[in-house]
Design a protein around this motif. Sequence first.
Motif, PDB file in Angstrom:
ATOM      1  N   ASN A  62      44.221 -35.011 -42.803  1.00 36.54           N
ATOM      2  CA  ASN A  62      45.383 -34.395 -43.442  1.00 36.54           C
ATOM      3  C   ASN A  62      44.966 -33.522 -44.606  1.00 36.54           C
ATOM      4  O   ASN A  62      45.449 -32.392 -44.777  1.00 36.54           O
ATOM      5  CB  ASN A  62      46.344 -35.493 -43.903  1.00 36.54           C
ATOM      6  N   LYS A  63      44.062 -34.018 -45.422  1.00 39.34           N
ATOM      7  CA  LYS A  63      43.583 -33.245 -46.568  1.00 39.34           C
ATOM      8  C   LYS A  63      42.812 -32.012 -46.119  1.00 39.34           C
ATOM      9  O   LYS A  63      42.991 -30.914 -46.683  1.00 39.34           O
ATOM     10  CB  LYS A  63      42.692 -34.132 -47.447  1.00 39.34           C
TER      11      LYS A  63
ATOM     12  N   MET B 136      44.755 -24.644 -44.546  1.00 43.34           N
ATOM     13  CA  MET B 136      45.950 -23.801 -44.569  1.00 43.34           C
ATOM     14  C   MET B 136      46.025 -22.997 -45.864  1.00 43.34           C
ATOM     15  O   MET B 136      46.445 -21.834 -45.861  1.00 43.34           O
ATOM     16  CB  MET B 136      47.197 -24.681 -44.416  1.00 43.34           C
ATOM     17  N   LEU B 137      45.607 -23.596 -46.983  1.00 46.02           N
ATOM     18  CA  LEU B 137      45.587 -22.859 -48.249  1.00 46.02           C
ATOM     19  C   LEU B 137      44.568 -21.730 -48.201  1.00 46.02           C
ATOM     20  O   LEU B 137      44.840 -20.611 -48.666  1.00 46.02           O
ATOM     21  CB  LEU B 137      45.265 -23.810 -49.403  1.00 46.02           C
TER      22      LEU B 137
ATOM     23  N   TYR C 297      45.277 -29.371 -44.857  1.00 47.35           N
ATOM     24  CA  TYR C 297      46.006 -28.761 -45.983  1.00 47.35           C
ATOM     25  C   TYR C 297      45.134 -27.739 -46.704  1.00 47.35           C
ATOM     26  O   TYR C 297      45.585 -26.627 -47.018  1.00 47.35           O
ATOM     27  CB  TYR C 297      46.456 -29.856 -46.938  1.00 47.35           C
ATOM     28  N   GLU C 298      43.877 -28.099 -46.950  1.00 43.20           N
ATOM     29  CA  GLU C 298      42.967 -27.160 -47.618  1.00 43.20           C
ATOM     30  C   GLU C 298      42.685 -25.948 -46.735  1.00 43.20           C
ATOM     31  O   GLU C 298      42.577 -24.817 -47.235  1.00 43.20           O
ATOM     32  CB  GLU C 298      41.675 -27.880 -47.982  1.00 43.20           C
TER      33      GLU C 298
END
Length: 236
Positions: free
Chosen positions: A218-219, A225-226, A222-223
């Motif tokens: 998950n982390k 996608m950023l 998210y990174e």
Amino acid sequence: MLPEWMNNKDEYMPLKDGGIFILKTIRSLGKVMSRIRIQKGHEKEKHLPSLFKLFLTFAIIILISIVKEKMVIMAVMAGVLIYLASWPAMDIWNILKAGLMAAFLTGIFLSAAICLWPEGLINYMMLILKVFLSVICLSIFNHTTQWNHITRDLRRIHVPGVVIFILDITLKYIVLFGRLITDLLTSLQLRSVGKNNKKYNSIGGIMGVTFIRGAEMNKQMYEAMLCRGFSDDYEI
């Protein structure tokens, strides 16, 4: 000259342990993963557009839900069964199995009401039949439509890209977690020699590893996608 203990045969016989829970879990996960990952359906070369099938399925389910005439329900059921009659036997069984299971569970939930108010037995039977037909229609749609076609049709009817993104990512991570759990269970089975009296502790450890791995994934997503500048616009 070899020592005497080196000439002795090792006659260790470990205690038998069924491991039924592990085997059933691996088998169930494998079936679910194969359906999502491969999804070998009954989709022919010249098939109906998936968007048309989507609207047709929802229209039939809504019709089944609101209609009260028994003849209409029987006509829908006859049409569905005639359509299924042209399918291979194994595909027919897979479709009917889902409908029969849903009808059986509905009958269990309504058993108390049937015992208390037996005069409404006909209405209860019609409700069970409606659930059976609704699940059959959904199973037919799922069996004849690929996942990527479903998400593409959702995009065509202007469903927000974030919703489609969540659905798509959820399906992908179900496959990833299924593979992870299957590999961990296989490793546990290969390393288990004899009878394991702490089997449930091992299963708890597997679920803990899965949770930690899920948090890491998950982390990482998210990174990623950023870094890529994700702007809520999910292209299919």
